[in-house]
Design an enzyme around this catalytic site. Structure first.
Site, PDB file in Angstrom:
ATOM      1  CG  ASN A 208     -40.784 -60.893  49.765  1.00 32.09           C
ATOM      2  OD1 ASN A 208     -41.690 -61.609  49.351  1.00 32.09           O
ATOM      3  ND2 ASN A 208     -40.042 -60.153  48.977  1.00 32.09           N
ATOM      4  N   GLY A 271     -28.289 -53.638  47.696  1.00 34.79           N
ATOM      5  CA  GLY A 271     -29.704 -54.008  47.777  1.00 34.79           C
ATOM      6  C   GLY A 271     -29.864 -55.291  48.576  1.00 34.79           C
ATOM      7  CE  LYS A 287     -61.107 -56.949  59.222  1.00 34.09           C
ATOM      8  NZ  LYS A 287     -61.439 -57.182  60.612  1.00 34.09           N
ATOM      9  CB  ILE A 305     -35.123 -51.191  43.822  1.00 31.25           C
ATOM     10  CG1 ILE A 305     -36.576 -51.089  44.317  1.00 31.25           C
ATOM     11  CG2 ILE A 305     -34.293 -50.010  44.350  1.00 31.25           C
ATOM     12  CD1 ILE A 305     -36.762 -51.205  45.810  1.00 31.25           C
ATOM     13  CE  LYS A 335     -32.688 -63.844  40.871  1.00 39.14           C
ATOM     14  NZ  LYS A 335     -33.164 -64.394  42.114  1.00 39.14           N
TER      15      LYS A 335
HETATM   16  O1  C5P Z   1     -34.655 -60.954  41.346  1.00 37.33           O
HETATM   17  P1  C5P Z   1     -34.526 -61.125  42.826  1.00 37.33           P
HETATM   18  O2  C5P Z   1     -35.657 -60.544  43.604  1.00 37.33           O
HETATM   19  O3  C5P Z   1     -34.205 -62.513  43.277  1.00 37.33           O
HETATM   20  O4  C5P Z   1     -33.191 -60.296  43.171  1.00 37.33           O
HETATM   21  C1  C5P Z   1     -32.816 -60.032  44.453  1.00 37.33           C
HETATM   22  C2  C5P Z   1     -32.070 -58.735  44.493  1.00 37.33           C
HETATM   23  O5  C5P Z   1     -32.798 -57.753  43.748  1.00 37.33           O
HETATM   24  C3  C5P Z   1     -31.930 -58.169  45.874  1.00 37.33           C
HETATM   25  O6  C5P Z   1     -30.707 -57.464  45.939  1.00 37.33           O
HETATM   26  C4  C5P Z   1     -33.133 -57.246  46.001  1.00 37.33           C
HETATM   27  O7  C5P Z   1     -32.931 -56.227  46.951  1.00 37.33           O
HETATM   28  C5  C5P Z   1     -33.255 -56.706  44.594  1.00 37.33           C
HETATM   29  N1  C5P Z   1     -34.624 -56.389  44.162  1.00 37.33           N
HETATM   30  C6  C5P Z   1     -34.920 -55.092  43.783  1.00 37.33           C
HETATM   31  N2  C5P Z   1     -36.182 -54.769  43.377  1.00 37.33           N
HETATM   32  C7  C5P Z   1     -37.130 -55.707  43.305  1.00 37.33           C
HETATM   33  C8  C5P Z   1     -36.847 -57.032  43.656  1.00 37.33           C
HETATM   34  C9  C5P Z   1     -35.583 -57.348  44.083  1.00 37.33           C
HETATM   35  O8  C5P Z   1     -34.041 -54.232  43.854  1.00 37.33           O
HETATM   36  N3  C5P Z   1     -38.348 -55.361  42.892  1.00 37.33           N
END
Ligand code: C5P
Length: 398
Positions: A208, A271, A287, A305, A335
């Site tokens: 990302n 996060g 590869k 997470i 969210k």
């Molecule tokens: O759902 P989205 O990815 O937009 O949400 C963003 C928030 O969720 C951020 O705080 C990111 O660190 C957390 N996140 C996470 N685990 C993921 C994807 C996003 O904790 N797999």
């Protein structure tokens, strides 16, 4: 609240200068040590003797003064201050500050100080609205100067509008809040930052866009606020803050595992990482050759997470970040709700001037009860505001 704190109060020449006497009195009442600098024009509105009596210290006003240099000159004053508060700040002084003029004692101290500067503007409503003043204000804000007010109401000149100096109580509260962030003292804060990297084969990966700057700035601000910080970082090109425990990870799964362990006994989880939503179903051990015209990769959803951290820690203060390209507040709120967060910080990544890779950001701080817009400024300054918000919320809950 302000015990042992050193507040340098700058008074410039506006009708609201008479209110500064009460501000100085209140700051002393809160336990602060106060020194006052008056501009020449300020002395036309209020007597230095009043401020001397209320602050308990001789008032400073001359830039070049043999006596003053022997006592406390502009550099000493600049170093002495924990906070510089300019109230009232006139349109003229704001313009001088924007240019960095140093032809007055207060102007020189502003340039020389490392202390946080707060200004309480006070002026006629038309002057406040003027393009020149608004440009100056936004320059100062971007430089990290904090604005208190002005507020709307009837003015001394008979006009009605925005330009009145903020209430004394609000000014004293804003000064106190600068020190309140220390309430993260001894709190255990876990922060994720940067991107995650999901392998395709030994040399390729998907990831990302994320520089890690915002998460690292959050770590710095939390450390400054007295927290014990664990920073779980994906691969970034910036150096780690000192005085924190850094765990370097690569994949979302590694970040999840490290977060789960670090959150045991933690008070706050932030996060800020841009976690990859998917990983390759199978990672090629060799590869992948460039022979086929098209290739197909199958992806599998990564664990969320934040959701899992909430599941495992019901009482943790949980803050998410959401990078959005549309319906910023609506998506942020969704969210906040679905991940059971205490707060979410949303920003518009469709904009070219803030967000990804940029040193600046402009965000909304959203909780179940309120939404606060934080103006465009350096990520370090945004982080400081966000940490102050988190500290205030924790105090409110406990
Ligand atoms: O759902 P989205 O990815 O937009 O949400 C963003 C928030 O969720 C951020 O705080 C990111 O660190 C957390 N996140 C996470 N685990 C993921 C994807 C996003 O904790 N797999």
């Amino acid at each position: 609240m302000l015990s042992n704190k050193r507040i340098l109060v700058g008074i410039t020449g506006g009708i609201a200068a008479y209110k500064s006497a009460e501000i100085v009195r209140s700051l002393r009442h809160e336990g602060a040590e106060v020194r006052v600098i008056m501009t020449k024009a300020a002395k036309e509105f209020i007597s230095p003797l009043t401020l001397q009596a209320l602050s308990g210290n001789r008032v400073h006003s001359e830039l070049i003064n043999a006596d003053a240099e022997a006592g406390m000159g502009h550099i000493e004053l600049a170093k002495w201050a924990d906070i510089v508060l300019i109230a009232p700040a006139t349109a003229n002084f704001i313009a001088d500050m924007t240019c960095g003029k140093a032809d007055s004692l207060l102007g020189s101290v502003n340039l020389a100080t490392n202390a946080h500067i707060l200004i309480a503007p006070a002026m006629n409503q038309a002057m406040w609205k003027s393009a020149a003043n608004q440009t100056n204000i936004s320059h100062l804000e971007r430089r990290g100067v904090q604005l208190i007010g002005p507020e709307e109401g009837p003015q001394a000149c008979g006009d009605f509008g925005v330009g009145r100096m903020a209430q004394n109580t609000e000014i004293v509260k804003s000064v106190s809040e600068q020190f309140k962030v220390q309430t993260l003292r001894s709190k255990k804060v876990v922060i994720t930052a940067g991107p995650t990297r999901e392998a395709i084969d030994p040399v390729r990966y998907i990831t990302n866009r994320s520089s890690g700057k915002m998460g690292y700035a959050m770590a710095e601000a939390a450390i400054d606020a007295g927290a014990h910080v664990t920073l779980i970082s994906g691969p970034v090109a910036i150096s780690s803050p000192e005085r924190c425990y850094v765990i370097n990870v690569e994949t979302a799964h590694e970040m999840y595992k490290a977060s789960l362990t670090a959150c045991v006994g933690a008070d706050v989880f932030i996060g800020a990482a841009a976690v990859a939503d998917y990983r390759c179903e199978t990672v090629s051990s060799k590869k992948i050759k460039r022979t086929a015209d098209t290739i197909t990769l199958n992806f599998k959803k990564n664990v969320d997470i934040l959701t899992e951290i909430r599941r495992a820690n019901k009482n943790l203060y949980l803050v998410g970040f959401a990078a959005e390209t549309e319906n910023i507040k609506e998506n942020g709120y969704e969210k906040l709700r679905s991940k059971k967060l205490n707060a979410i910080v949303t920003n518009d990544v469709a904009r070219a001037d803030v967000g990804f890779d940029s040193d600046e950001n402009e965000v909304y701080w959203m909780t179940q009860r309120s939404v606060t817009h934080i103006n465009k400024k350096l990520k370090e300054k945004i982080a400081r505001d966000l940490i102050a918000n988190i500290a205030n919320e924790i105090i409110a809950i406990s």
